[in-house]
Write an enzyme that holds these catalytic residues in place. Structure first.
Site, PDB file in Angstrom:
ATOM      1  N   GLU A 149      -0.593  -3.700 -20.836  1.00 19.18           N
ATOM      2  CA  GLU A 149      -2.050  -3.647 -20.766  1.00 19.18           C
ATOM      3  C   GLU A 149      -2.526  -2.577 -19.788  1.00 19.18           C
ATOM      4  O   GLU A 149      -3.479  -1.861 -20.085  1.00 19.18           O
ATOM      5  CB  GLU A 149      -2.620  -5.013 -20.385  1.00 19.18           C
ATOM      6  CG  GLU A 149      -4.138  -5.056 -20.387  1.00 19.18           C
ATOM      7  CD  GLU A 149      -4.698  -6.456 -20.302  1.00 19.18           C
ATOM      8  OE1 GLU A 149      -5.771  -6.640 -19.712  1.00 19.18           O
ATOM      9  OE2 GLU A 149      -4.071  -7.392 -20.836  1.00 19.18           O
TER      10      GLU A 149
ATOM     11  N   ARG B  55      -8.804  -5.840 -26.315  1.00 14.97           N
ATOM     12  CA  ARG B  55      -8.359  -5.025 -25.182  1.00 14.97           C
ATOM     13  C   ARG B  55      -8.270  -3.544 -25.537  1.00 14.97           C
ATOM     14  O   ARG B  55      -7.398  -2.825 -25.063  1.00 14.97           O
ATOM     15  CB  ARG B  55      -7.015  -5.523 -24.641  1.00 14.97           C
ATOM     16  CG  ARG B  55      -7.023  -6.956 -24.149  1.00 14.97           C
ATOM     17  CD  ARG B  55      -7.999  -7.156 -22.981  1.00 14.97           C
ATOM     18  NE  ARG B  55      -8.034  -8.571 -22.608  1.00 14.97           N
ATOM     19  CZ  ARG B  55      -8.878  -9.459 -23.142  1.00 14.97           C
ATOM     20  NH1 ARG B  55      -9.781  -9.055 -24.028  1.00 14.97           N
ATOM     21  NH2 ARG B  55      -8.854 -10.719 -22.785  1.00 14.97           N
TER      22      ARG B  55
ATOM     23  N   SER C 200      -2.879  -9.006 -15.834  1.00 13.59           N
ATOM     24  CA  SER C 200      -1.939  -9.260 -16.932  1.00 13.59           C
ATOM     25  C   SER C 200      -1.236  -7.962 -17.298  1.00 13.59           C
ATOM     26  O   SER C 200      -1.892  -6.998 -17.697  1.00 13.59           O
ATOM     27  CB  SER C 200      -2.672  -9.824 -18.148  1.00 13.59           C
ATOM     28  OG  SER C 200      -3.296 -11.054 -17.826  1.00 13.59           O
TER      29      SER C 200
END
Length: 362
Positions: free
Chosen positions: A354, A173, A250
């Site tokens: 995130e 990520r 998320s």
């Protein structure tokens, strides 16, 4: 009180959370040339710049953005045959997509055309330009596996240049593009395989749902429909009639910890949940253990639907924080801080957001 006049575009209208105040200046860029020139003009004027795509990974301050918002709305798309993969023997097709191309319709198209490599990334909201920044991934697949190169505008030198996959610095990520906004992503080139079968299934939940073993390949359409079904069940496909989908996906990344920390988490879990409580975790391939943020949140006491204010944890998935209606960005952040503190208190692991924070910090 917002420093902007009421006729400024409100960024809540451009984010999947439906949160965010007005922009001082808002520019739509319909071509790569317009995208680059708009960012360059703002940089030259010393203006803060926010590059906006689908708004699916942003948490924007209630006060808005005190600079220039450039909305990437470039839609160019092209395919090019590129030989054969020596390992699989399958033809390779290069997909060149400009930053403003909508992501899921693109995945739908490549699956329909018999091109594999993006099928497990079905249902993810947003646009192409954000995918290498976040190294977008889901269900055992991420874009770093197929990104061949990225065309960027270097905001330091003023040049357009092509960066290879290795130069993008992809990790979980993350990438070289995230954090320090030197590079404006203009186009992304993906290397896909011409095949009616998916890439090997790498995610246990997908394999279980399909009734096959991990590592098997299945028809592309079946892979896409399975993933869409799983995502819908978790409120992770944006749908107008479902308030659980008013999220940024998320909200926390799955933490990667050392083996020592993993053992400490297991000890805390045994004390909290009982000696036989299993702690989900698997090697990340780089010497660490990747934990499940959703599991940590749930076992810390933050169950589906939790929230005493207008912001809530999704009723379908503990990893999504939602704005069912009437919440502010500060409401959402208050909930996120409560969850983060609760997980840290329970398990000694500090979760990391995130989504990208704009004008706010967690």
């Amino acid at each position: 009180m917002s420093p902007f006049s009421d006729d400024r575009p409100v960024l809540a209208d451009y984010t999947t959370l439906g949160l965010g105040g007005p922009a001082k200046t808002f520019v739509r860029a319909g071509t790569t040339e317009e995208l680059v020139s708009s960012v360059r003009a703002a940089d030259d004027a010393g203006e803060p710049v926010l590059i906006l795509g689908g708004g699916s990974n942003l948490v924007v301050a209630d006060s808005g953005f005190p600079g220039t918002v450039v909305h990437a709305d470039t839609r160019g798309l092209g395919f090019e045959e590129a030989g054969t993969d020596p390992e699989t023997g399958e033809p390779v097709v290069l997909l060149r997509a400009q930053a403003g191309v909508e992501w899921d319709p693109l995945v739908e198209r490549v699956v329909a055309e018999g091109l594999s490599g993006l099928e497990f990334l079905s249902g993810i909201p947003g646009r192409v330009g954000s995918t290498p920044i976040q190294n977008v991934g889901a269900y055992g697949q991420d874009v770093s596996q197929t990104v061949r190169e990225v065309l960027v505008h270097d905001r330091r030198t003023g040049e357009l240049r092509t960066m290879t996959n290795a130069e993008c610095g992809f990790t979980y990520r993350d990438s070289i593009f995230k954090g320090e906004p030197r590079h404006l992503v203009c186009e992304v080139v993906f290397a896909l395989h011409r095949s009616e079968l998916s890439r090997p299934i790498a995610y246990a939940e997908v394999a279980r749902t399909m009734g096959v073993d991990a590592g098997e390949r299945v028809p592309l359409e079946r892979a896409r429909e399975t993933v869409l079904g799983l995502r819908r069940g978790k409120g992770m496909v944006v749908e107008a009639g479902d308030p659980d989908t008013r999220s940024a996906g998320s909200f926390f990344t799955n933490p990667v910890v050392s083996q020592e920390t993993f053992e400490a988490v297991r000890e805390r879990a045994a004390e909290r949940l009982g000696p036989d409580a299993p702690v989900p975790g698997h090697p990340d391939g780089h010497g660490g253990i990747k934990l499940s943020a959703a599991w940590l949140i749930d076992k810390a006491g933050f169950t589906k639907g939790y929230g005493e204010g207008p912001a809530r944890i999704s009723g379908k998935h503990t990893l999504a924080l939602t704005n069912p209606g009437g919440a502010s960005t500060e409401d959402l952040l208050a909930l996120a801080r409560e969850v983060r503190a609760g997980v840290e208190s329970a398990f000694g692991v500090r979760l990391v957001n995130e989504p990208v924070m704009v004008g706010v910090a967690l």
